[in-house]
Every structure is written in structure tokens, then in C-alpha cells.
Write a protein that holds these residues in place. Structure first.
Motif, PDB file in Angstrom:
ATOM      1  N   PRO A 201      22.802  10.817  13.005  1.00 31.57           N
ATOM      2  CA  PRO A 201      23.369  10.610  11.664  1.00 31.57           C
ATOM      3  C   PRO A 201      22.373   9.889  10.764  1.00 31.57           C
ATOM      4  O   PRO A 201      21.406   9.282  11.234  1.00 31.57           O
ATOM      5  CB  PRO A 201      24.604   9.746  11.936  1.00 31.57           C
ATOM      6  CG  PRO A 201      24.290   9.037  13.214  1.00 31.57           C
ATOM      7  CD  PRO A 201      23.468   9.991  14.025  1.00 31.57           C
ATOM      8  N   GLY A 202      22.639   9.986   9.467  1.00 36.26           N
ATOM      9  CA  GLY A 202      21.782   9.297   8.517  1.00 36.26           C
ATOM     10  C   GLY A 202      20.587  10.127   8.086  1.00 36.26           C
ATOM     11  O   GLY A 202      20.421  11.281   8.487  1.00 36.26           O
ATOM     12  N   PRO A 203      19.723   9.540   7.283  1.00 35.11           N
ATOM     13  CA  PRO A 203      18.590  10.288   6.709  1.00 35.11           C
ATOM     14  C   PRO A 203      17.590  10.776   7.740  1.00 35.11           C
ATOM     15  O   PRO A 203      16.913  11.782   7.520  1.00 35.11           O
ATOM     16  CB  PRO A 203      17.960   9.292   5.739  1.00 35.11           C
ATOM     17  CG  PRO A 203      18.432   7.944   6.183  1.00 35.11           C
ATOM     18  CD  PRO A 203      19.790   8.153   6.771  1.00 35.11           C
ATOM     19  N   LYS A 204      17.474  10.093   8.886  1.00 34.25           N
ATOM     20  CA  LYS A 204      16.484  10.512   9.884  1.00 34.25           C
ATOM     21  C   LYS A 204      16.881  11.801  10.582  1.00 34.25           C
ATOM     22  O   LYS A 204      16.061  12.392  11.297  1.00 34.25           O
ATOM     23  CB  LYS A 204      16.274   9.398  10.907  1.00 34.25           C
ATOM     24  CG  LYS A 204      15.603   8.157  10.312  1.00 34.25           C
ATOM     25  CD  LYS A 204      15.324   7.108  11.371  1.00 34.25           C
ATOM     26  CE  LYS A 204      14.618   5.904  10.768  1.00 34.25           C
ATOM     27  NZ  LYS A 204      14.326   4.849  11.781  1.00 34.25           N
ATOM     28  N   GLY A 205      18.115  12.241  10.390  1.00 29.69           N
ATOM     29  CA  GLY A 205      18.543  13.476  11.013  1.00 29.69           C
ATOM     30  C   GLY A 205      18.381  14.694  10.138  1.00 29.69           C
ATOM     31  O   GLY A 205      18.771  15.804  10.525  1.00 29.69           O
ATOM     32  N   LEU A 206      17.806  14.531   8.955  1.00 29.05           N
ATOM     33  CA  LEU A 206      17.683  15.639   8.012  1.00 29.05           C
ATOM     34  C   LEU A 206      16.341  16.353   8.155  1.00 29.05           C
ATOM     35  O   LEU A 206      15.301  15.713   8.326  1.00 29.05           O
ATOM     36  CB  LEU A 206      17.842  15.131   6.584  1.00 29.05           C
ATOM     37  CG  LEU A 206      19.227  14.594   6.218  1.00 29.05           C
ATOM     38  CD1 LEU A 206      19.197  13.931   4.840  1.00 29.05           C
ATOM     39  CD2 LEU A 206      20.270  15.708   6.239  1.00 29.05           C
TER      40      LEU A 206
ATOM     41  N   CYS B  51      17.297  21.427  -3.304  1.00 27.92           N
ATOM     42  CA  CYS B  51      18.725  21.387  -2.962  1.00 27.92           C
ATOM     43  C   CYS B  51      19.015  20.187  -2.069  1.00 27.92           C
ATOM     44  O   CYS B  51      18.899  20.270  -0.837  1.00 27.92           O
ATOM     45  CB  CYS B  51      19.140  22.681  -2.279  1.00 27.92           C
ATOM     46  SG  CYS B  51      18.927  24.167  -3.285  1.00 27.92           S
ATOM     47  N   LEU B  52      19.394  19.091  -2.678  1.00 27.22           N
ATOM     48  CA  LEU B  52      19.671  17.860  -1.946  1.00 27.22           C
ATOM     49  C   LEU B  52      21.151  17.511  -1.977  1.00 27.22           C
ATOM     50  O   LEU B  52      21.792  17.331  -0.951  1.00 27.22           O
ATOM     51  CB  LEU B  52      18.886  16.685  -2.561  1.00 27.22           C
ATOM     52  CG  LEU B  52      17.399  16.588  -2.345  1.00 27.22           C
ATOM     53  CD1 LEU B  52      16.647  17.589  -3.189  1.00 27.22           C
ATOM     54  CD2 LEU B  52      16.925  15.173  -2.688  1.00 27.22           C
ATOM     55  N   THR B  53      21.703  17.388  -3.198  1.00 28.62           N
ATOM     56  CA  THR B  53      22.999  16.767  -3.407  1.00 28.62           C
ATOM     57  C   THR B  53      24.144  17.617  -2.878  1.00 28.62           C
ATOM     58  O   THR B  53      24.155  18.838  -3.019  1.00 28.62           O
ATOM     59  CB  THR B  53      23.207  16.498  -4.907  1.00 28.62           C
ATOM     60  OG1 THR B  53      22.105  15.743  -5.400  1.00 28.62           O
ATOM     61  CG2 THR B  53      24.489  15.741  -5.161  1.00 28.62           C
ATOM     62  N   GLU B  54      25.139  16.932  -2.293  1.00 30.95           N
ATOM     63  CA  GLU B  54      26.386  17.554  -1.859  1.00 30.95           C
ATOM     64  C   GLU B  54      27.546  16.803  -2.502  1.00 30.95           C
ATOM     65  O   GLU B  54      27.357  15.686  -3.010  1.00 30.95           O
ATOM     66  CB  GLU B  54      26.481  17.554  -0.337  1.00 30.95           C
ATOM     67  CG  GLU B  54      25.347  18.340   0.327  1.00 30.95           C
ATOM     68  CD  GLU B  54      25.425  18.360   1.841  1.00 30.95           C
ATOM     69  OE1 GLU B  54      26.471  17.950   2.392  1.00 30.95           O
ATOM     70  OE2 GLU B  54      24.437  18.787   2.476  1.00 30.95           O
ATOM     71  N   PRO B  55      28.745  17.384  -2.506  1.00 31.48           N
ATOM     72  CA  PRO B  55      29.862  16.719  -3.193  1.00 31.48           C
ATOM     73  C   PRO B  55      30.079  15.271  -2.756  1.00 31.48           C
ATOM     74  O   PRO B  55      30.474  14.431  -3.565  1.00 31.48           O
ATOM     75  CB  PRO B  55      31.064  17.613  -2.828  1.00 31.48           C
ATOM     76  CG  PRO B  55      30.463  18.973  -2.649  1.00 31.48           C
ATOM     77  CD  PRO B  55      29.122  18.728  -2.017  1.00 31.48           C
ATOM     78  N   HIS B  56      29.804  14.959  -1.495  1.00 28.12           N
ATOM     79  CA  HIS B  56      30.034  13.615  -0.972  1.00 28.12           C
ATOM     80  C   HIS B  56      28.720  12.861  -0.758  1.00 28.12           C
ATOM     81  O   HIS B  56      28.731  11.727  -0.284  1.00 28.12           O
ATOM     82  CB  HIS B  56      30.764  13.707   0.368  1.00 28.12           C
ATOM     83  CG  HIS B  56      30.021  14.554   1.352  1.00 28.12           C
ATOM     84  ND1 HIS B  56      30.003  15.929   1.269  1.00 28.12           N
ATOM     85  CD2 HIS B  56      29.225  14.231   2.407  1.00 28.12           C
ATOM     86  CE1 HIS B  56      29.252  16.418   2.243  1.00 28.12           C
ATOM     87  NE2 HIS B  56      28.756  15.409   2.934  1.00 28.12           N
ATOM     88  N   ALA B  57      27.595  13.487  -1.072  1.00 28.34           N
ATOM     89  CA  ALA B  57      26.283  12.885  -0.783  1.00 28.34           C
ATOM     90  C   ALA B  57      25.388  13.038  -2.004  1.00 28.34           C
ATOM     91  O   ALA B  57      24.754  14.073  -2.192  1.00 28.34           O
ATOM     92  CB  ALA B  57      25.639  13.556   0.437  1.00 28.34           C
ATOM     93  N   GLY B  58      25.368  12.006  -2.843  1.00 29.92           N
ATOM     94  CA  GLY B  58      24.526  12.018  -4.022  1.00 29.92           C
ATOM     95  C   GLY B  58      23.303  11.157  -3.786  1.00 29.92           C
ATOM     96  O   GLY B  58      22.305  11.594  -3.215  1.00 29.92           O
ATOM     97  N   SER B  59      23.397   9.883  -4.184  1.00 27.31           N
ATOM     98  CA  SER B  59      22.278   8.974  -3.952  1.00 27.31           C
ATOM     99  C   SER B  59      22.065   8.713  -2.465  1.00 27.31           C
ATOM    100  O   SER B  59      20.948   8.452  -2.025  1.00 27.31           O
ATOM    101  CB  SER B  59      22.525   7.651  -4.689  1.00 27.31           C
ATOM    102  OG  SER B  59      22.636   7.869  -6.077  1.00 27.31           O
TER     103      SER B  59
ATOM    104  N   GLU C  69      17.060  12.528 -10.298  1.00 32.04           N
ATOM    105  CA  GLU C  69      15.834  12.071  -9.628  1.00 32.04           C
ATOM    106  C   GLU C  69      15.890  10.591  -9.248  1.00 32.04           C
ATOM    107  O   GLU C  69      14.897   9.877  -9.300  1.00 32.04           O
ATOM    108  CB  GLU C  69      14.592  12.352 -10.487  1.00 32.04           C
ATOM    109  CG  GLU C  69      14.372  13.805 -10.804  1.00 32.04           C
ATOM    110  CD  GLU C  69      14.291  14.694  -9.580  1.00 32.04           C
ATOM    111  OE1 GLU C  69      13.985  14.169  -8.498  1.00 32.04           O
ATOM    112  OE2 GLU C  69      14.539  15.901  -9.702  1.00 32.04           O
ATOM    113  N   GLY C  70      17.063  10.147  -8.852  1.00 31.43           N
ATOM    114  CA  GLY C  70      17.273   8.749  -8.515  1.00 31.43           C
ATOM    115  C   GLY C  70      17.753   8.001  -9.740  1.00 31.43           C
ATOM    116  O   GLY C  70      17.012   7.853 -10.711  1.00 31.43           O
ATOM    117  N   THR C  71      18.994   7.548  -9.737  1.00 28.32           N
ATOM    118  CA  THR C  71      19.542   6.857 -10.906  1.00 28.32           C
ATOM    119  C   THR C  71      18.661   5.680 -11.295  1.00 28.32           C
ATOM    120  O   THR C  71      17.897   5.152 -10.475  1.00 28.32           O
ATOM    121  CB  THR C  71      20.961   6.345 -10.620  1.00 28.32           C
ATOM    122  OG1 THR C  71      20.890   5.291  -9.643  1.00 28.32           O
ATOM    123  CG2 THR C  71      21.872   7.453 -10.128  1.00 28.32           C
TER     124      THR C  71
END
Length: 560
Positions: free
Chosen positions: A212-217, A154-162, A425-427
Motif C-alpha cells: 500500500p501507499g506510494p511505493k506500490g505504484l 493520468c494520476l488523480t482518482e476520485p478518492h486520490a488527489g494530492s 500540479e500540486g496545490t
């Protein structure tokens, strides 16, 4: 498939250098593949059309899968197929990764929609095995390894794809050491279904006050049902109406303060998740190969039955029609796809072998070489072969003429199903950026040059092999002497490598195919119309793209 594994790649001999696979011989590998083929043909392939036409059905938060899907899946995991490459101590069979890869190629060719359900199992297994706590492993690892319970990513969100750094799903600490997940995820394959008795969701979310950003996940695990039997607040709001893959429910999942356990360290969620994603990208490349194989099989069979007009140079009497498979235009389509499929198998199976070598080989230098192969080749495999699955399946539809455009023949379903592999899996554009911008340019092309040098030593002495060596040298020199200089020149636009990335990846794909065909041509028993036609198809119709892509990149550099 076994010819590529045994005769072209000498896989058993390579695997026997690894302690875990010292007893893995050709007879065992062939037996596993034979049994896999029987299971896929008997239990999975017959469900493909009905799965497409009926599809997964959503009602009041529950998803009912197409007729026969649950029975086939229960037989699948109980027969041990999901656990082929999992460790024996986790309930697996400890077999080489390449056998699992070949199984999933078969499954994708037979029924892409059904295969989406178990497709993430091995990635989820690796993620839990390497990052979860001992308590989580005790509850979930074996269930996922065996496939008794299915898993999601479960990664993708309506505003957060790639751009996953934009993800906003929240995880709030609870007094019992768990976390309450709140947020919505979209495009979740198999988020809800009736195939297995439980579903293990691996969810990216953000802790309070995380940067914020990927390091906060961070990464969290929340099951459909907790160990005490209560159902979690992971709710399927709806399933998407899609172009294809109707047999696979693509879910909108809402987490209403669902208690979950953290997997790995706080803020290191992407590190744990990428274990899943990298394994998944190899399998998506294999989806492309399998789907293209299925399209070719249908088109080839049709071309051996349908008669239309006299072929050029035909010995048929005036007024008689020839099989369309004898017409040059149709032979070009069929031979081109065959060339892609067979070369793709060499590249993909080699990649799967390198995964085991990277983990287990006693020699550090050999492990490093395997890591280099997987890093550079995986994005090429995922992107180039999923592109070809869609365009090649469309070309195969052309063989049928008007019949291909109607459902009766099944080819149009392959075209629809194949399209998504270019996206998830990454465009494919991101794969190209990953290759050039993140892997080739930072080290000045050193790793790429080492890979090409290694491949050049494996070529034979044929004119095609010499042509391939020259092309490899040309490509490496272009990277180190022209592309690198242009991107590092004063005032160079930071956009330049991004403009070139797609062409760069495609050119490298051509080199990998040329290497693969050199290996096939040098293998014993590589004779007969099947191999001859595909070999000719590659050098006549596919290989010229290398010069085209190099010319495009040269023109772009000059313009810059």
C-alpha cells in the motif's frame, strides 16, 4: 522578455559555457522569440474567446475541440515548436530550456485553454527518454518529442488527489509481457481530443500484491491507438463542466483492461512521474506570469482610454475628466501587477537556465548549485505567481469597473482561467509544505542559507540592495535560530511548520522579487516609465508584505 533574458540575466553568456549550447548566441535567441511571438499572435491568440464560449464538446466518448484548435495545433507541431528543447537525436532542435519556457509563457497569456494540450509534452518526453525501454522509445519518443502525438499524465482518482498513495487502478500482467489496466482516472487534461492522431497516456497503477501507499505504484504507457492501428480500451466517459479553461477537455478516463507497457521499474512509478511533474511546475509558474501579463495588458490599455473624474493634483480644468490611469488607486493596481510580472520573469527564466546548467555544466559544484536553486525556487515560483495571477487578474478586472464583469472585454475569462493554476500540479499549500517541511527543515536550513548567500553577492550597491541583503540575513537567521529551534524543542507540536509554511513561502517570494528588481535596476537600458513605475510599485506596494509575513510567523512561534 528579451531584455530580461539578455540584459538582466546575460543568458547567452551563461549558456555558452555548456557544450550543448556553445553556439547559442543572443541573435539566435532573439530570432526564436520573435518568430514565437508571431506564431502565437497569429495562430493561437485569435482562438481564445471562441474556445472559451464554445468549449470542447463530448459525444459518445469522442471530444471535438473548438473551431480552429486542431488546425492551429497541427501548424504548431509541424513548425517544430514543441521540440525546441528536445535532443536532436530524438527529433528535437536541442535549444535551451529557457526558450521553451518563454514560448509557453506567451502561449498561456494568449490562450490558456489551447496551451493545456501541448503543456505536458516536454515532461512526457523526459519521462519516456529516461525511464522507458528501448522498444517503447523506438515507437513513442520521437512522436512525443516533436509533438506529432500528444500525451497525458493520468494520476488523480476520485478518492486520490494530492495523496497519490491511495490510487487503486490495477495493472494485471498479461502473457505477452504487457499489463491490463483497470480503473478510473479523473481530471485528465486532454485525455481525449481531435488535435493529434494519437494520444500517449502515462498512467499510475498498482500491480497485484504491491504494498500500500506510494511505493506500490508503477507507471504504465497505453496509447489511444496501438502500433497496429487498433484502438485501446482507454475510454473518455465524460468531460467536466468547469469554472474556466473551457477550451481544454478535462476528462474522466476509464481503463477497461487496456493492455499497457510498464515504464521504468515496478514500484518506482512516482520516481518516473516526478520527472514530468517537476518540469510541469515550472511551466505552471509561467502560466501565472503569462496570465497576469495578459490581465495587465488589458487593464493598462483600458486605463489609457477611459476618463472618469479629475485625478488628485490634476492640471485639468474644472469639469474635465482625466484618464483613469492617472488616478493613484488605478496606478497602484497596475504598477503592482507589473512588478510581479517583471520580477517573475527574472526568477522563472533563471530557473529555466539553471535546469540546463544542472544537466550539462562541466563543474560539479556549479551543477549542485543549480540543483539547489531548482529545488528551492520551483515551489515558490509555482505557488506565489499562480496566487498572484488570480488575485492580480481580479484586481485588473477592478480597473474596468462594471465593464470588467461582462464578457465583452475578456478580463473575466482570465480570472476564471487563472484560478485552476493554484490547484493542479500540486496545490499551492502542498508547494509550501514541500519547501519548508521537506527541503528547508531537514538540513537545518543549510541549502537555503547557501542560496541566499549566493543571491546576496549578486546585488548592487543601491539602498534597495542593502535593504535586501539585510532582509536575507534576517530570514536566514529566523530559519536557523528560531524556526528550527521551535520545531525541534521538546514537546513541540508536529503541526507547527505546517501552520507556518504558507507565510514562509510568501516571505521567500518577496526576497526573490527584491533580488530580481535589484538585477533589473542594475541592467543597462532599464529606464523609462514602464520600468520606473514597476520598480516603484514593488518597493511601495509589494515589498511591505515581507515584514507582514515575518511578523505573522514570529507571532505564531511565540504562541506555540
Amino acid at each position: 522578455m528579451f531584455f530580461v533574458l539578455q540584459q538582466v540575466l546575460q543568458a547567452p553568456a551563461q549558456l555558452q559555457t555548456l557544450p550543448a549550447h556553445a553556439e547559442t548566441d543572443a541573435a539566435l535567441m532573439e530570432q526564436v522569440l520573435e518568430e514565437a511571438g508571431k506564431f502565437v499572435a497569429d495562430a493561437v491568440a485569435p482562438l481564445n474567446r471562441e474556445g472559451d464560449e464554445i468549449g470542447a464538446q463530448w459525444k459518445d466518448g469522442a471530444v471535438t475541440m473548438p473551431p480552429g484548435f486542431r488546425e492551429a495545433y497541427q501548424a504548431f507541431w509541424q513548425a517544430g515548436w514543441p521540440s525546441l528543447a528536445c535532443a536532436t537525436e530524438d527529433g528535437g532542435q536541442g535549444l535551451p530550456a529557457v526558450l521553451e519556457a518563454m514560448l509557453y509563457e506567451m502561449l498561456s497569456a494568449a490562450n490558456h485553454g489551447w496551451t493545456m494540450a501541448p503543456g505536458l509534452l516536454h515532461g512526457a518526453y523526459e519521462c519516456i527518454k529516461h525511464h522507458a525501454s528501448d522498444e517503447l522509445k523506438a515507437t513513442y519518443l520521437e512522436k512525443v518529442a516533436t509533438g506529432e502525438w500528444l500525451a497525458t499524465m493520468c494520476l488523480t482518482e476520485p478518492h486520490a488527489g494530492s495523496d497519490l498513495g491511495l490510487a487503486s487502478t490495477r495493472a494485471v500482467p498479461l502473457e505477452d509481457g504487457r499489463y491490463a489496466l483497470r480503473g478510473t482516472k479523473i481530471f485528465i487534461s486532454g485525455g481525449e481530443h481531435d488535435l493529434s492522431d494519437n494520444i500517449v497516456h502515462l498512467v499510475l497503477a498498482r500491480l497485484p500484491e504491491s504494498p500500500p501507499g506510494p511505493k506500490g505504484l508503477s507507471l504504465f504507457l497505453v496509447p489511444k491507438f496501438y502500433p497496429d492501428g487498433t484502438r485501446s480500451a482507454a475510454v473518455c466517459e465524460r468531460i467536466e463542466e468547469k469554472m474556466g479553461l473551457h477550451g481544454s477537455p478535462t476528462c474522466v478516463m476509464r481503463f477497461d483492461d487496456a493492455p499497457a507497457w510498464i515504464v521504468g521499474e515496478p514500484g518506482k512509478g512516482l520516481n518516473a512521474m516526478f520527472v514530468m511533474m517537476n518540469a510541469a511546475r515550472l511551466h505552471v509558474g509561467l502560466q501565472g506570469i503569462g496570465l497576469l501579463e495578459a490581465a495587465w495588458q488589458k487593464a493598462h490599455a483600458y486605463a489609457q482610454e477611459r476618463r472618469q473624474m479629475r485625478a488628485p493634483g490634476s492640471a485639468s480644468k474644472a469639469g474635465q475628466a482625466d484618464l483613469i490611469g492617472t488616478h493613484p488607486a488605478m496606478r497602484r493596481i497596475l504598477d503592482t501587477q507589473r512588478a510581479w510580472v517583471d520580477a517573475g520573469r527574472v526568477v522563472a527564466y533563471r530557473t529555466a537556465l539553471e535546469l540546463d546548467i544542472m544537466k550539462q555544466h562541466p563543474d560539479a559544484a556549479r551543477r549542485e548549485a543549480a540543483s539547489r536553486w531548482c529545488s528551492l525556487v520551483t515551489p515558490v515560483l509555482k505557488s506565489a505567481w499562480t496566487d498572484q495571477a488570480f488575485t492580480g487578474a481580479s484586481a485588473c478586472l477592478q480597473v474596468f469597473g462594471g465593464h470588467g464583469y461582462v464578457r465583452e472585454w475578456g478580463i473575466e475569462q482570465i480570472v476564471r482561467d487563472a484560478r485552476v493554476a493554484m490547484i493542479y500540479e500540486g496545490t499551492n499549500e502542498i508547494q509550501a509544505i514541500d519547501l519548508l517541511v521537506r527541503k528547508v527543515l531537514p538540513d537545518g536550513g543549510t541549502a537555503l542559507s547557501a542560496l541566499l548567500t549566493e543571491l546576496a553577492t549578486e546585488l548592487g550597491d543601491s539602498p534597495e540592495a542593502e535593504r535586501t541583503r539585510q532582509a536575507m540575513t534576517r530570514f536566514a537567521q529566523f530559519t536557523t535560530e528560531h524556526l528550527l529551534a521551535a520545531t525541534r524543542a521538546p514537546g513541540a507540536s508536529p503541526e507547527l511548520p505546517f501552520w507556518l509554511a504558507d507565510d514562509y513561502l510568501r516571505a521567500l517570494a518577496m526576497l526573490l522579487m527584491a533580488w530580481a528588481w535589484s538585477r533589473v535596476a542594475a541592467a543597462p537600458q532599464a529606464s523609462g516609465p514602464r520600468w520606473t513605475d514597476a520598480h516603484t510599485g514593488f518597493w511601495r506596494w509589494v515589498w511591505p508584505e515581507f515584514d507582514t509575513r515575518m511578523a505573522i510567523m514570529g507571532t505564531s512561534l511565540n504562541a506555540a
